[in-house]
Structures are given as C-alpha cells and as structure tokens.
Design an enzyme around this catalytic site. Structure first.
Site, PDB file in Angstrom:
ATOM      1  N   ALA A 165       0.765  -1.287   0.053  1.00  0.00           N
ATOM      2  CA  ALA A 165      -0.052  -0.093   0.192  1.00  0.00           C
ATOM      3  C   ALA A 165       0.829   1.223   0.104  1.00  0.00           C
ATOM      4  O   ALA A 165       0.579   2.175  -0.008  1.00  0.00           O
ATOM      5  CB  ALA A 165      -0.868  -0.067   1.332  1.00  0.00           C
ATOM      6  N   HIS A 217      14.556  15.088  -0.033  1.00  0.00           N
ATOM      7  CA  HIS A 217      13.286  14.046   0.037  1.00  0.00           C
ATOM      8  C   HIS A 217      11.975  14.607   0.357  1.00  0.00           C
ATOM      9  O   HIS A 217      11.955  15.651   1.136  1.00  0.00           O
ATOM     10  CB  HIS A 217      13.655  12.917   0.593  1.00  0.00           C
ATOM     11  CG  HIS A 217      14.483  11.556  -0.130  1.00  0.00           C
ATOM     12  ND1 HIS A 217      15.777  11.795  -0.017  1.00  0.00           N
ATOM     13  CD2 HIS A 217      14.453  10.827  -1.047  1.00  0.00           C
ATOM     14  CE1 HIS A 217      16.459  10.912  -0.803  1.00  0.00           C
ATOM     15  NE2 HIS A 217      15.350  10.281  -1.396  1.00  0.00           N
ATOM     16  N   GLY A 262      14.498  -3.111  -0.852  1.00  0.00           N
ATOM     17  CA  GLY A 262      14.618  -1.455  -1.007  1.00  0.00           C
ATOM     18  C   GLY A 262      14.523  -0.720   0.128  1.00  0.00           C
ATOM     19  O   GLY A 262      14.940   0.300   0.152  1.00  0.00           O
ATOM     20  N   LYS A 276       9.170  11.328   4.410  1.00  0.00           N
ATOM     21  CA  LYS A 276      10.441  10.104   4.518  1.00  0.00           C
ATOM     22  C   LYS A 276      10.695  10.006   5.931  1.00  0.00           C
ATOM     23  O   LYS A 276      11.052  10.991   6.773  1.00  0.00           O
ATOM     24  CB  LYS A 276      11.632  10.424   3.660  1.00  0.00           C
ATOM     25  CG  LYS A 276      12.642   9.551   3.691  1.00  0.00           C
ATOM     26  CD  LYS A 276      13.704   9.912   2.580  1.00  0.00           C
ATOM     27  CE  LYS A 276      14.971   8.868   2.680  1.00  0.00           C
ATOM     28  NZ  LYS A 276      14.433   7.525   2.752  1.00  0.00           N
ATOM     29  N   ASN A 312      19.299   2.415  -3.463  1.00  0.00           N
ATOM     30  CA  ASN A 312      18.701   2.989  -4.597  1.00  0.00           C
ATOM     31  C   ASN A 312      18.763   2.016  -6.067  1.00  0.00           C
ATOM     32  O   ASN A 312      19.731   1.518  -6.206  1.00  0.00           O
ATOM     33  CB  ASN A 312      19.578   4.243  -5.023  1.00  0.00           C
ATOM     34  CG  ASN A 312      18.702   5.107  -5.636  1.00  0.00           C
ATOM     35  OD1 ASN A 312      18.316   4.773  -6.487  1.00  0.00           O
ATOM     36  ND2 ASN A 312      18.599   6.424  -5.206  1.00  0.00           N
ATOM     37  N   GLY A 348      19.469   6.501   2.641  1.00  0.00           N
ATOM     38  CA  GLY A 348      20.204   5.400   2.267  1.00  0.00           C
ATOM     39  C   GLY A 348      21.248   5.724   1.025  1.00  0.00           C
ATOM     40  O   GLY A 348      22.479   5.125   1.039  1.00  0.00           O
ATOM     41  N   THR A 398      15.449   1.414   3.488  1.00  0.00           N
ATOM     42  CA  THR A 398      16.491   1.990   3.873  1.00  0.00           C
ATOM     43  C   THR A 398      16.433   2.220   5.389  1.00  0.00           C
ATOM     44  O   THR A 398      15.349   2.238   6.180  1.00  0.00           O
ATOM     45  CB  THR A 398      16.923   3.317   3.313  1.00  0.00           C
ATOM     46  OG1 THR A 398      15.816   4.200   3.452  1.00  0.00           O
ATOM     47  CG2 THR A 398      16.962   2.954   1.843  1.00  0.00           C
ATOM     48  N   MET A 449       6.245   3.176  -2.701  1.00  0.00           N
ATOM     49  CA  MET A 449       7.018   2.273  -3.828  1.00  0.00           C
ATOM     50  C   MET A 449       6.230   1.131  -4.104  1.00  0.00           C
ATOM     51  O   MET A 449       6.085   0.574  -5.207  1.00  0.00           O
ATOM     52  CB  MET A 449       8.380   1.997  -3.055  1.00  0.00           C
ATOM     53  CG  MET A 449       9.355   3.131  -3.260  1.00  0.00           C
ATOM     54  SD  MET A 449       9.514   3.524  -5.028  1.00  0.00           S
ATOM     55  CE  MET A 449      10.331   1.974  -5.762  1.00  0.00           C
TER      56      MET A 449
HETATM   57  P1  NAD Z   1       5.749   4.336   2.529  1.00  0.00           P
HETATM   58  O1  NAD Z   1       5.615   4.812   3.778  1.00  0.00           O
HETATM   59  O2  NAD Z   1       4.893   4.986   1.528  1.00  0.00           O
HETATM   60  O3  NAD Z   1       5.561   3.022   2.201  1.00  0.00           O
HETATM   61  C1  NAD Z   1       5.652   1.815   3.197  1.00  0.00           C
HETATM   62  C2  NAD Z   1       4.824   0.728   3.290  1.00  0.00           C
HETATM   63  O4  NAD Z   1       5.012  -0.324   4.179  1.00  0.00           O
HETATM   64  C3  NAD Z   1       3.296   1.418   3.934  1.00  0.00           C
HETATM   65  O5  NAD Z   1       2.313   0.985   3.120  1.00  0.00           O
HETATM   66  C4  NAD Z   1       3.171   0.631   5.142  1.00  0.00           C
HETATM   67  O6  NAD Z   1       1.929   0.413   5.520  1.00  0.00           O
HETATM   68  C5  NAD Z   1       3.771  -0.655   5.006  1.00  0.00           C
HETATM   69  N1  NAD Z   1       4.319  -1.194   6.353  1.00  0.00           N
HETATM   70  C6  NAD Z   1       4.734  -0.559   7.441  1.00  0.00           C
HETATM   71  N2  NAD Z   1       4.893  -1.538   8.368  1.00  0.00           N
HETATM   72  C7  NAD Z   1       4.637  -2.685   7.896  1.00  0.00           C
HETATM   73  C8  NAD Z   1       4.453  -4.278   8.553  1.00  0.00           C
HETATM   74  N3  NAD Z   1       4.932  -4.284   9.671  1.00  0.00           N
HETATM   75  N4  NAD Z   1       4.330  -5.189   7.560  1.00  0.00           N
HETATM   76  C9  NAD Z   1       3.909  -4.705   6.349  1.00  0.00           C
HETATM   77  N5  NAD Z   1       3.746  -3.652   5.709  1.00  0.00           N
HETATM   78  C10 NAD Z   1       4.265  -2.495   6.479  1.00  0.00           C
HETATM   79  O7  NAD Z   1       7.224   4.519   2.160  1.00  0.00           O
HETATM   80  P2  NAD Z   1       7.766   4.338   0.781  1.00  0.00           P
HETATM   81  O8  NAD Z   1       8.206   5.676   0.236  1.00  0.00           O
HETATM   82  O9  NAD Z   1       7.228   3.437  -0.053  1.00  0.00           O
HETATM   83  O10 NAD Z   1       9.499   3.936   1.078  1.00  0.00           O
HETATM   84  C11 NAD Z   1       9.346   2.671   1.601  1.00  0.00           C
HETATM   85  C12 NAD Z   1      11.036   2.156   2.026  1.00  0.00           C
HETATM   86  O11 NAD Z   1      11.689   2.387   0.813  1.00  0.00           O
HETATM   87  C13 NAD Z   1      11.638   3.556   2.906  1.00  0.00           C
HETATM   88  O12 NAD Z   1      12.518   2.682   3.726  1.00  0.00           O
HETATM   89  C14 NAD Z   1      12.337   4.174   1.523  1.00  0.00           C
HETATM   90  O13 NAD Z   1      13.585   4.840   2.276  1.00  0.00           O
HETATM   91  C15 NAD Z   1      12.695   3.038   0.593  1.00  0.00           C
HETATM   92  N6  NAD Z   1      12.908   3.802  -0.457  1.00  0.00           N
HETATM   93  C16 NAD Z   1      14.158   2.900  -1.193  1.00  0.00           C
HETATM   94  C17 NAD Z   1      14.292   3.154  -2.642  1.00  0.00           C
HETATM   95  C18 NAD Z   1      15.366   2.310  -3.274  1.00  0.00           C
HETATM   96  O14 NAD Z   1      15.634   2.549  -4.305  1.00  0.00           O
HETATM   97  N7  NAD Z   1      16.042   1.503  -2.526  1.00  0.00           N
HETATM   98  C19 NAD Z   1      13.575   4.091  -3.455  1.00  0.00           C
HETATM   99  C20 NAD Z   1      12.435   4.655  -2.711  1.00  0.00           C
HETATM  100  C21 NAD Z   1      12.218   4.157  -1.294  1.00  0.00           C
END
Ligand code: NAD
Length: 269
Positions: free
Chosen positions: A17, A159, A102, A163, A128, A169, A104, A20
């Site tokens: 949800a 960001h 993914g 965030k 990333n 990360g 961080t 990402m």
């Molecule tokens: P977000 O807050 O929009 O989404 C996170 C989702 O995880 C939410 O839907 C939340 O309800 C869910 N969640 C939280 N706890 C949970 C649990 N215990 N069980 C199942 N689901 C759970 O965040 P986002 O912007 O999608 O980013 C998510 C992560 O990805 C962050 O750590 C961000 O820094 C990282 N990120 C990494 C990259 C990359 O290229 N590696 C790119 C963008 C974001």
C-alpha cells in the site's frame, strides 16, 4: 513448434500500500514476465482485504491485500521500514524464498542480521534501484579518487516530507564511496554552532525534507576558486520501481548469496 512461454515469476509485494509498493505493482501489471503472487501490508492498514489492482486504480488483479505471506512465491520485494523488513526476511529465510530489499534506514545490528540471511537465500539489497544513481556512485568515487584531499566533499540530499529516515540510504552509500576513495570516514551530519574551520578529509552529509520530492542527491567537491557538483534528480519513482522488478527477475533461481546493483548492472540488467 514454438517454445512455450516461460512461466512468469511470482512476486510478493511487501509494503504493497506504500508509495513504492503501489508503483512496483503498477509496472508488474503490464509485465508478462512477472505476476503478483501476494500483496502484503501492515495488519492495521485500511487497505487489508482490498484488491491490489483496485488499490492502484487498474481494476481487479485477484490478490487482496493481506497481513502476511500466506503462500510460497518465487521472490519477495520489500519496501517498508526496517522493523517490518526483519520479520519478512526471517520468514523468507525459513521458507527459502529469495528476497529483494529496497527499505533503507537499518541500524547496524539489523543490517548485520539481514545480511546473514544471504547464507540461506538469494538476497538483493540496494539503497537505490535507479541505474543513473548507481552510475553516480561510480562517478563520485572516481572524482573523489582523482581530487583527493584537495576537495572538500559535501553530500546534499532532498526528499519528501514523509520520509522516515535521514540521511537517505543513497546519501550514506555516496558517503561511504567517497570515504573509501579518499581514505577518511570522518562523517559530519549537518553543522550548527561554533564548529570551527572545516578539517581536511571531513565528509559532510545533509538532509533536506521538503514537499513531495521523490529524491535528489548532489555531491559537492569544493576546491579553492572552483567547484564540481555531481547531481541526480528523480522526477518520479519509476526508475526505482523498474529497478526493483529487474532485481527480482535477476534473483529468481540464483544460489544463496548477497547481490547488489553492481551484479545486476554487470549482468546487463
Ligand atoms: P511508504 O511509507 O509510502 O510505504 C511503506 C509501506 O510499508 C506502507 O504501506 C506501510 O503500511 C507498510 N508497512 C509498514 N510496516 C509494515 C509491516 N509491519 N508489515 C507490512 N507492511 C508494513 O514508504 P515508501 O516511500 O514506499 O518507502 C519505503 C521504503 O523504501 C523506505 O525505507 C524508503 O527509504 C525506501 N526507498 C528505497 C528506494 C530504493 O531505490 N532502494 C526508493 C524509494 C524508497
């Protein structure tokens, strides 16, 4: 007779949800090489029970959001938060399911435990997933190596206001790339007060949180009378989402081990 098409790779989206998660499921829906095997989010999410396809505005995909991984899949992709990644990683290790991470912001101890699962399963971790950012890692290392201590290096990231971790990360990866190149890991996170003159070899890391910015990183190399800046600007989350799916395809069927974007890019991904 033509070869039968390969069976699509079944992927569970953990954090379905989220910003990402939704974007990744969007790209999965139009990619015949993959299929959504499960959509998982936190038990108290308002979206539990809702069809994942309806959630992302594409119409039913036949997978309601669930609070846990209810069946085996070929790969799990995790974009959640560190405390949520750890249990799904343990679940993947127990079930021998390849995992793409993914998320961080891990504490060093969490990161150590996470990486230990690479002894049991194929594990892909990337701060990333953008190809251009991974080129930036390389270019920043080359510039730092070439300029050495004649340049003051400062890393600035921006960001969106939602965030949860800072610095990003990606900024931390950049800081470590530069540290390795110049042989100094004297990191300073922001500055305030009577900080005195800037010592040689210090690496400044600064996090801005503003609006809905999907992510910008600049590495500043400041010299006397001139300045070199290497920048990447994400215009949306598509590069990260596509990269995560490419990582899942790359990981399916691999032996246990720790894989990174360097492995994916070296394989032409
Ligand atoms: P977000 O807050 O929009 O989404 C996170 C989702 O995880 C939410 O839907 C939340 O309800 C869910 N969640 C939280 N706890 C949970 C649990 N215990 N069980 C199942 N689901 C759970 O965040 P986002 O912007 O999608 O980013 C998510 C992560 O990805 C962050 O750590 C961000 O820094 C990282 N990120 C990494 C990259 C990359 O290229 N590696 C790119 C963008 C974001």
């Amino acid at each position: 007779m033509a070869d039968a098409p390969a069976k699509p790779i079944s992927i569970a989206m953990h954090g379905a949800a989220g910003r990402m998660g939704q974007r990744i499921m969007h790209f999965m829906a139009s990619d015949p090489a993959v299929v959504l095997g499960a959509a998982i989010d936190r038990p108290d999410s308002l979206h539990i029970g809702q069809d994942a396809g309806v959630l992302i505005g594409l119409g039913p995909m036949g997978e309601p959001l669930r609070a846990d991984l209810h069946k085996t899949v070929d790969v799990v992709i995790d974009f959640t938060a560190p405390d949520a990644t750890m249990p799904i990683a343990r679940r993947c290790a127990e079930g021998k399911i390849p995992l793409v991470v993914g998320t961080t912001g891990f504490e060093p101890e969490q990161r150590r435990e996470l990486e230990s699962f690479a002894a049991t399963i194929p594990l892909f971790i990337a701060s990333n997933f953008s190809k251009a950012v991974n080129l930036l890692f390389h270019l920043a290392g080359e510039a730092a190596k070439s300029l050495g201590n004649s340049a003051d290096v400062e890393i600035v990231e921006r960001h969106h206001r939602f965030k949860k971790d800072a610095p990003s990360g990606t900024a931390l990866t950049l800081a470590h790339v530069v540290a390795k190149a110049i042989g100094s890991a004297d990191f300073v996170h922001g500055r305030s007060g009577q900080t005195g003159e800037r010592p040689t070899g210090q690496i400044g890391v600064h996090a801005l949180r503003t609006g809905d910015n999907p992510g910008e990183h600049t590495v500043v190399f400041g010299l006397m009378g001139e300045c070199l800046e290497l920048s990447h600007r994400a215009l949306n989350r598509d590069g990260f989402a596509r990269g995560a799916i490419d990582a899942a395809k790359f990981l399916a069927g691999k032996p246990p081990g720790l894989y990174t974007m360097a492995d994916l890019l070296a394989a032409g991904g």
